[in-house]
Enzyme design. Sequence first.
Site, PDB file in Angstrom:
ATOM      1  N   HIS A   1      50.277  42.681  41.861  1.00  0.00           N
ATOM      2  CA  HIS A   1      49.322  41.583  41.912  1.00  0.00           C
ATOM      3  C   HIS A   1      47.963  42.191  42.297  1.00  0.00           C
ATOM      4  CE1 HIS A   1      52.859  39.112  41.910  1.00  0.00           C
ATOM      5  NE2 HIS A   1      52.236  37.993  42.201  1.00  0.00           N
TER       6      HIS A   1
ATOM      7  N   GLU B   1      43.779  38.459  42.277  1.00  0.00           N
ATOM      8  CA  GLU B   1      44.055  37.022  42.393  1.00  0.00           C
ATOM      9  C   GLU B   1      43.019  36.468  43.374  1.00  0.00           C
ATOM     10  OE1 GLU B   1      47.819  36.028  44.261  1.00  0.00           O
ATOM     11  OE2 GLU B   1      47.825  33.988  43.436  1.00  0.00           O
TER      12      GLU B   1
HETATM   13  N1  HPA Z   1      50.533  35.833  44.933  1.00  0.00           N
HETATM   14  C1  HPA Z   1      50.932  36.689  45.868  1.00  0.00           C
HETATM   15  N2  HPA Z   1      52.149  36.687  46.369  1.00  0.00           N
HETATM   16  C2  HPA Z   1      53.031  35.795  45.908  1.00  0.00           C
HETATM   17  C3  HPA Z   1      52.681  34.890  44.958  1.00  0.00           C
HETATM   18  C4  HPA Z   1      51.364  34.911  44.425  1.00  0.00           C
HETATM   19  O1  HPA Z   1      50.945  34.126  43.551  1.00  0.00           O
HETATM   20  N3  HPA Z   1      53.773  34.128  44.728  1.00  0.00           N
HETATM   21  C5  HPA Z   1      54.770  34.603  45.516  1.00  0.00           C
HETATM   22  N4  HPA Z   1      54.311  35.611  46.248  1.00  0.00           N
HETATM   23 ZN    ZN Z   2      52.772  36.019  41.676  1.00  0.00          ZN
END
Ligand code: HPA
Ligand code: ZN
Length: 339
Positions: free
Chosen positions: A199, A202
């Site tokens: 990730h 975000e």
């Molecule tokens: N972002 C970061 N961590 C997470 C997410 C997300 O969207 N969903 C579950 N853990």
């Molecule tokens: Zn996620």
Amino acid sequence: MPNPSRDALIARLPKAELHLHIEGSLEPELLFALAQRNGVDIPFASVEAVRAAYSFSNLQDFLDIYYQGMSVLQTEQDFFDLTWAYLERAAEDTVRHVEIFFDPQGHTERGVAFETALDGIERALKAGEVELGISYRLIMCFLRHLSEEEAFATLDQAKPHLHRIHGVGLDSSEVGHPPAKFQRVFAKARELGLHVTAHAGEEGPPEYVYEALDLLEVERIDHGNRALEDPALVQRIADEGLTLTVCPLSNLRLCVIKQIGESPVRRMLELGLKATVNSDDPAYFGGYINDNFRAIADALDLTEAEIVKLAENSFTGSFLPMADQIQHLAEIAEVAGGR
Ligand code: HPA
Ligand code: ZN
């Protein structure tokens, strides 16, 4: 604007889901049932009260509830039931392949064995392959708010099971926990032959996306919204052909965007980026993959060609072998062409 012909295309198109936290598919009804079955106290009086609590101002707000929800998952059967419920729902959305995340540390921290989670999830995935025709890959995420040492310990726990786990990811609270913190763990995971994704962008800045690329050497970027703030970074992601796993309803519910029309999906496609559409944590964010497709299709007035492209990207961005990808693309062409 809603468009019935476009909705019909979305409903029928074969697709892969590449960004799905299996613990985030825990619907309030199942949460309640498991709490009862396992005698776990949850601070909610009803399913409606649970749903009412699903109002978030940012990622951390959500994560607090998400980790609390996990506490009802105790036995192998619980993890099976969770995963099976997701797969049945995904099948309704003509999902043909899933690459799902799980958070082992969210379970081992509570005294639930790594194997309990893995066994239950995998048993459902194998059943899904046979009974629903959905192929799968399983990706184990490290919780980035925890230490590098704890991530290494989790990788050690995975070692006897590397034939059952296909990749590693990085999730949880992004800001303050840059990819650099996990550079050595990811190097080790790559050495072990695992796929790598993270990730990034975000909530975190473009610098975190650079770190994911340069230090973790990721094959995909999960979310990646904020990469768009940096034209040189956009160019690089386009040149390297990296896939972005975008989650429109998640972005809306976590206030990454203020309205669904701000979803970056169309812009990413226009910039030559391989965007995909995913549901992230569907039980918490108000929709499964086709809900996500319809939400952005309506808000951005996506063309049928753009929708087809998004479905194609989901397979070409997957960890499936090329021969399988080609087969899925042919099936997409059949559905898209036969209209
Ligand atoms: N972002 C970061 N961590 C997470 C997410 C997300 O969207 N969903 C579950 N853990
Ligand atoms: Zn996620």
